[in-house]
Motif scaffolding. Sequence first.
Motif, PDB file in Angstrom:
ATOM      1  N   PHE A  45       0.811  -1.215   0.000  1.00 16.59           N
ATOM      2  CA  PHE A  45       0.000   0.000   0.000  1.00 16.59           C
ATOM      3  C   PHE A  45       0.844   1.264   0.000  1.00 16.59           C
ATOM      4  N   GLN A  46       2.068   1.194   0.524  1.00 17.01           N
ATOM      5  CA  GLN A  46       2.969   2.342   0.453  1.00 17.01           C
ATOM      6  C   GLN A  46       3.235   2.706  -1.013  1.00 17.01           C
ATOM      7  N   THR A  47       3.342   1.658  -1.849  1.00 15.93           N
ATOM      8  CA  THR A  47       3.597   1.877  -3.273  1.00 15.93           C
ATOM      9  C   THR A  47       2.340   2.314  -4.014  1.00 15.93           C
ATOM     10  N   VAL A  48       1.233   1.602  -3.787  1.00 13.83           N
ATOM     11  CA  VAL A  48       0.009   1.856  -4.551  1.00 13.83           C
ATOM     12  C   VAL A  48      -0.611   3.206  -4.197  1.00 13.83           C
ATOM     13  N   PHE A  49      -0.685   3.516  -2.900  1.00  8.26           N
ATOM     14  CA  PHE A  49      -1.352   4.744  -2.465  1.00  8.26           C
ATOM     15  C   PHE A  49      -0.381   5.905  -2.230  1.00  8.26           C
ATOM     16  N   GLY A  50       0.919   5.638  -2.320  1.00  9.88           N
ATOM     17  CA  GLY A  50       1.905   6.693  -2.116  1.00  9.88           C
ATOM     18  C   GLY A  50       1.891   7.260  -0.708  1.00  9.88           C
ATOM     19  N   ILE A  51       1.728   6.391   0.295  1.00 10.76           N
ATOM     20  CA  ILE A  51       1.667   6.833   1.682  1.00 10.76           C
ATOM     21  C   ILE A  51       2.988   6.546   2.390  1.00 10.76           C
ATOM     22  N   SER A  52       3.198   7.194   3.527  1.00 12.51           N
ATOM     23  CA  SER A  52       4.434   7.021   4.292  1.00 12.51           C
ATOM     24  C   SER A  52       4.382   5.721   5.092  1.00 12.51           C
ATOM     25  N   LYS A  53       5.510   5.349   5.674  1.00 13.97           N
ATOM     26  CA  LYS A  53       5.566   4.158   6.521  1.00 13.97           C
ATOM     27  C   LYS A  53       4.658   4.320   7.731  1.00 13.97           C
ATOM     28  N   LEU A  54       4.624   5.525   8.279  1.00 10.35           N
ATOM     29  CA  LEU A  54       3.757   5.772   9.432  1.00 10.35           C
ATOM     30  C   LEU A  54       2.289   5.626   9.050  1.00 10.35           C
ATOM     31  N   GLN A  55       1.886   6.188   7.901  1.00 10.53           N
ATOM     32  CA  GLN A  55       0.487   6.090   7.464  1.00 10.53           C
ATOM     33  C   GLN A  55       0.079   4.652   7.169  1.00 10.53           C
ATOM     34  N   SER A  56       1.020   3.858   6.655  1.00 12.15           N
ATOM     35  CA  SER A  56       0.694   2.471   6.310  1.00 12.15           C
ATOM     36  C   SER A  56       0.389   1.635   7.550  1.00 12.15           C
ATOM     37  N   THR A  57       0.852   2.089   8.731  1.00 14.60           N
ATOM     38  CA  THR A  57       0.593   1.321   9.955  1.00 14.60           C
ATOM     39  C   THR A  57      -0.849   1.456  10.438  1.00 14.60           C
ATOM     40  N   LEU A  58      -1.682   2.230   9.731  1.00 16.81           N
ATOM     41  CA  LEU A  58      -3.106   2.264  10.062  1.00 16.81           C
ATOM     42  C   LEU A  58      -3.735   0.870   9.941  1.00 16.81           C
ATOM     43  N   LEU A  59      -3.200   0.049   9.029  1.00 19.04           N
ATOM     44  CA  LEU A  59      -3.686  -1.330   8.911  1.00 19.04           C
ATOM     45  C   LEU A  59      -3.467  -2.090  10.215  1.00 19.04           C
ATOM     46  N   GLN A  60      -2.233  -1.981  10.777  1.00 19.04           N
ATOM     47  CA  GLN A  60      -1.934  -2.637  12.039  1.00 19.04           C
ATOM     48  C   GLN A  60      -2.787  -2.052  13.172  1.00 19.04           C
ATOM     49  N   LEU A  61      -2.988  -0.734  13.141  1.00 17.56           N
ATOM     50  CA  LEU A  61      -3.794  -0.084  14.173  1.00 17.56           C
ATOM     51  C   LEU A  61      -5.221  -0.616  14.153  1.00 17.56           C
ATOM     52  N   ALA A  62      -5.785  -0.793  12.945  1.00 18.00           N
ATOM     53  CA  ALA A  62      -7.154  -1.310  12.823  1.00 18.00           C
ATOM     54  C   ALA A  62      -7.227  -2.777  13.227  1.00 18.00           C
ATOM     55  N   TYR A  63      -6.300  -3.580  12.740  1.00 17.48           N
ATOM     56  CA  TYR A  63      -6.313  -5.025  12.988  1.00 17.48           C
ATOM     57  C   TYR A  63      -6.137  -5.335  14.468  1.00 17.48           C
ATOM     58  N   PHE A  64      -5.105  -4.773  15.054  1.00 21.10           N
ATOM     59  CA  PHE A  64      -4.806  -5.095  16.448  1.00 21.10           C
ATOM     60  C   PHE A  64      -5.598  -4.236  17.424  1.00 21.10           C
ATOM     61  N   GLY A  65      -6.042  -3.062  16.973  1.00 21.04           N
ATOM     62  CA  GLY A  65      -6.949  -2.285  17.799  1.00 21.04           C
ATOM     63  C   GLY A  65      -8.266  -3.012  18.008  1.00 21.04           C
ATOM     64  N   ALA A  66      -8.680  -3.787  17.005  1.00 19.71           N
ATOM     65  CA  ALA A  66      -9.901  -4.591  17.131  1.00 19.71           C
ATOM     66  C   ALA A  66      -9.752  -5.611  18.261  1.00 19.71           C
TER      67      ALA A  66
END
Length: 464
Positions: A45-66
């Motif tokens: 997603f860093q490549t496809v959406f052009g987001i930073s490493k910090l922004q890409s960790t939203l996936l981990q935040l959602a998954y483990f925040g659940a």
Amino acid sequence: MTPPTGTTGAQLGRRQWAFAFALVTSLFFTWGFAYGLLDVLNAHFQTVFGISKLQSTLLQLAYFGAYFVWAPFAGIFMRRVGYKKGIHIGLSLYSIGAIFFWPSAKYETYGGFVGSTFVIGCGLSTLEVAANSYISVLGTPQYAAARLNFSQGFQGVASFAGPLIASRWFFTGANATSLGTVQWVYLAVAGLGIALNILFFFCKLPEITEDALAQEIDEVGIKDGQGPFWQQYRCIFGFVAQTAYVGAQVTIASFAVNFLVDQGIGIDQSKASELFSLCQVTFTVGRFVGVLILNFIDPALLLAFYGFCCSLFCLLVSQLPGYNAVACLFCLFFFESICYPCIFTLGTKNLGVHTKRGSGLIVMGVGGGAWYPPAQGALADATSTRHSYLVPLSGYIAMTIYAAGLVVDQARKNGFSFRNRDELTANLRRATDNFTPTESLPGDVKGRSSSDKKVSSDELDKVA
């Protein structure tokens, strides 16, 4: 609603035990596959959406925040209706979340992926509360860590299958900058969840209840689970240790692809994904090796040693350059292998009527995976990916302190021992030795010795 009536794992026959163990172990593959894909999607997603490493960790935040939000409710739910219905609700949420990856990929919305990942995390946290707890109590406490490590080994198999698939289809050719294959992979994931849900509906799963577990430990004089839940310090500190450890494990894996690419030794994203898959293979091999070791070595003592090794190799990864750092990363994955199952079984050991609530609390600790990746991502953006590996070091140190504390506590109560001891039988023998003709032993304690031996002596043969 009254809790379902049931039995204990030690009272199951050989065939019943093997069937229940195999059926629940199949669940570990589901979240292992989802977790393995998650780490690779982080880099994709860093490549496809052009987001930073910090922004890409939203996936981990959602998954483990659940996990952090949902796991306590899952434990309460299963306490009222039993393990099987909990498994159904977990698989349903898992499948729904995976299905919604399709529109997220079609319309290329990163927020949609984050929301779908949260739903998957809710489903998997429910499955973890059910499956980890069920495997732990499916037999004597002596081999609980070995049983759970064996079952979790299949999670490891799925974890390296995820990155392997991603390296073939996510990062090659036109797929390197598109989301076309992502939607098909997650549609297959949804199908797997639906198939397992149907299978569990038609299969009879023996229900193991907290009242039966409480009676089992009370009959041999173990008082650990007595008192209110807030006084179960082994479990409460186990939650802290699990939060710290999972945070460290998740952030190590989340930035593994970035770390390997940034070493400057000619590794591209596709090759890094393959190497990450081999790291997961190393992790899985470590799990099965741990099954054999835990048959002989005390789980708390072994966890303390593995925690020290994790701390050491994490420090070396953050400081050494090139191939030396890559080698230390592989060693780190090996020593991570037994940590989660051992913390879970040690934290929920002898909880009696608090077993399911305690399981929910320990699984809630998986939410640590939501907090560590953003911290490491911020440090990686500010300095380098290699130096950011100082962040997970704190998690391994906290876990090691917990394990060392358990070793000291066990030595104070029962004397120090390298070997894995059968606590139920040992307490039974002490109660029998102290028995006088003017006293009566509680319950049917006189008849427990032979039935305990039936399961405890055969368990490792069944799972080996």
